[in-house]
Design an enzyme around this catalytic site. Structure first.
Site, PDB file in Angstrom:
ATOM      1  N   HIS A  97     -50.244  12.259  31.024  1.00  8.99           N
ATOM      2  CA  HIS A  97     -51.359  11.731  31.739  1.00  8.99           C
ATOM      3  C   HIS A  97     -51.220  10.279  32.168  1.00  8.99           C
ATOM      4  CE1 HIS A  97     -52.457  10.583  27.489  1.00  8.99           C
ATOM      5  NE2 HIS A  97     -52.905   9.465  28.125  1.00  8.99           N
TER       6      HIS A  97
ATOM      7  N   SER B 122     -51.279   5.227  24.839  1.00  7.31           N
ATOM      8  CA  SER B 122     -50.761   6.573  24.970  1.00  7.31           C
ATOM      9  C   SER B 122     -49.392   6.756  25.524  1.00  7.31           C
ATOM     10  CB  SER B 122     -51.539   7.112  26.283  1.00  7.31           C
ATOM     11  OG  SER B 122     -52.825   7.538  25.947  1.00  7.31           O
TER      12      SER B 122
ATOM     13  N   ASP C 291     -48.927  17.648  27.724  1.00  3.94           N
ATOM     14  CA  ASP C 291     -49.140  16.448  27.935  1.00  3.94           C
ATOM     15  C   ASP C 291     -47.893  15.424  27.751  1.00  3.94           C
ATOM     16  OD1 ASP C 291     -50.668  14.338  28.926  1.00  3.94           O
ATOM     17  OD2 ASP C 291     -51.549  14.000  27.158  1.00  3.94           O
TER      18      ASP C 291
END
Length: 513
Positions: free
Chosen positions: A139, A244, A169
């Protein structure tokens, strides 16, 4: 001498005597002259402490030194990743469109065009190979048109997307560099709740890159609606937006997870963060580097969590998985698994959560063998399953396309070449991309990120190729014919049109066959 003076003398003598006695008492204890009123200042800073605390202080100091050493070793292998996505956004139209006032303000919004708005995002990543391979979250780079990697020493390099895996992911990007510091992989089997961990990344903004936070592993095998694996490390090491894709490491400086999400009611860190475990990361990274895509094993069962009452009745762990259906001809069917069976363990390891079964199977490749222990009624059985291949339409749609021979005419003929997918321009596509209905050329329907066509030639989906090396192209047949005459390694010129807010724009670019 008066009587009153005579009475005062004994009192004065008593005061002097008491003062002298006090001096001798304090001196004998070593408090006045040895570090007291006339001694060094250190002795005055705090009262005496009973007991020996030096060992505790040394232990805390050693732990602090360990954190500092890990941060110093890990930081050069952690990067900040900034991405840009060019988003088509309609120009401001009629604010009264669809109302009775529409005709008075712009004639119903006719003639509105669109403009490309760059949208930026920030994430983190970890270098896992010295020759420039970096792991991050899918992402972070999903749909990115440009990827820029910022290193600890201030260097900035363009990143190329090697492959993505929306299922887990995860994504791998590559920079053109050698002999980079990198993180080694830890062992998932050695992870324990309560273990000290360190998270590194770029929370909130670029200026906060390489922020180091410490905490512990709060839980293992957490199921969250983040990706389809549902098997996460929970940690209380501070993680915020921008973290992230950054690494979670142990006190040996080994990568044990990729930070991917937080649980929050405010949008900020509230003590609950989640990381993708190292065994999943290592498997996905290896496959993406090797082939650009990920193959996963397929068992062929639908299953769910077993109820606590049923678990008690069968005397099995509450993490066991109850099979609800078995796909005909699947690996599970071939191994004799039936609906109603309760899978207790895989390869001798009890399931902590029913969703662990999905993670375990998805983290294996087709052809791998698993030893399943399950209950059928009161019978405890064991079987060996040879996994099949998982077919994932969503994942396949996000895989980088590989060059292949021109396809046959299946309603809409297409061909893939040099990372581009090309097709004939239909009336619907002409309207979609802003071309006239009678426009001629070959439409670029997709471009593989990280290729020369995307990175260097700046070719994008929706571009219309109108000539190659000065020869007009009106169809796929024209393109194939002209392209076929170009020699391997030869550079050629493309003329393209791109529809924009100011109408069609013509530009030229170059590619090497």
């Amino acid at each position: 001498m008066s009587t009153s003076a005579t009475r005062k003398l004994p009192v004065a003598l008593l005061v002097i005597a008491a003062f002298i006695a006090g001096i001798f008492f304090v001196t004998s204890s070593g408090a006045l002259f040895d570090g007291g009123l006339f001694g060094n200042a250190e002795a005055q800073q705090a009262p005496a402490v009973r007991g020996d605390v030096s060992q505790g202080i040394e232990t805390a100091t050693e732990l602090g030194e360990a954190f500092a050493a890990v941060a110093e070793a890990v930081n050069p292998a952690v990067v900040s990743i900034s991405t840009t996505q060019n988003v088509a956004q309609s120009e401001m139209g009629n604010p009264f469109e669809g109302t009775p006032f529409e005709q008075f303000f712009g004639g119903g919004g006719q003639g509105n065009g669109s403009q490309v708005i760059p949208r930026s995002a920030l994430g983190s990543g970890a270098i896992v190979r010295p020759n420039g391979f970096i792991v991050t979250n899918n992402h972070v780079v999903e749909n990115a048109d440009e990827v820029l990697v910022h290193f600890f020493d201030g260097t900035e390099l363009v990143g190329e997307i090697v492959g993505t895996d929306p299922f887990a992911d995860l994504a791998v990007i590559k920079v053109d560099a050698e002999q980079l510091p990198y993180l080694g992989f830890g062992e998932a089997e050695r992870l324990r709740v309560g273990q000290w961990v360190i998270a590194v990344g770029s929370p909130l903004q670029q200026s906060l890159s390489n922020t180091v936070t410490a905490g512990i592993i709060s839980a293992l095998g957490r199921s969250q609606q983040i990706n389809q694996l549902e098997n996460f490390i929970q940690t209380d090491a501070s993680i915020n937006p921008g973290n992230s894709g950054g690494p979670l490491v142990n006190l040996r400086g080994q990568l044990i997870g990729i930070n991917t999400a937080i649980a929050t009611r405010t949008g900020g860190f509230q003590g609950i963060g989640f990381a993708i475990p190292v065994d999943i990361v290592e498997n996905v990274v290896g496959q993406l580097i090797e082939t650009g895509e990920v193959e996963r094993g397929f068992l062929g069962v639908s299953f769910g969590a077993i109820s606590q009452s049923y678990a008690r009745a069968l005397d099995v762990p509450v993490g066991s998985a109850q099979v609800s259906s078995v796909q005909d001809g699947s690996a599970a069917d071939d191994a004799g698994i039936e609906a109603g069976d309760v899978i207790v363990s895989v390869d001798g390891n009890e399931l902590r959560n029913s969703s662990d079964l999905l993670s375990i199977v998805a983290n294996r490749r087709p052809g791998d063998e698993l030893r399943l222990t399950y209950l059928r009624g009161e019978d405890r059985l064991t079987t060996t399953v040879t996994l099949g291949a998982r077919v994932e339409d969503e994942q396949a749609a996000n895989r980088p396309r590989r060059d292949r021979k021109p396809s046959g005419d299946n309603g809409q003929k297409e061909m893939d070449v040099l990372g581009m997918t090309l097709g004939a321009l239909t009336a619907r596509q002409a309207e979609q991309f802003g071309y006239e209905s009678n426009a001629e050329g070959v439409l670029v329907t997709g471009v593989e990120r990280g290729t020369e066509a995307f990175r260097d030639a700046n070719i994008r989906e929706g571009d219309l190729i109108v000539s190659i090396s000065g020869e007009s192209v009106t169809s796929l047949a024209d393109f194939e014919r002209i392209y076929g005459r170009i020699g391997e390694g030869e550079t050629f010129i493309l003329t393209l049109q791109r529809a924009g807010q100011q109408g069609r724009q013509v530009y030229r670019t170059a590619l090497t066959k």
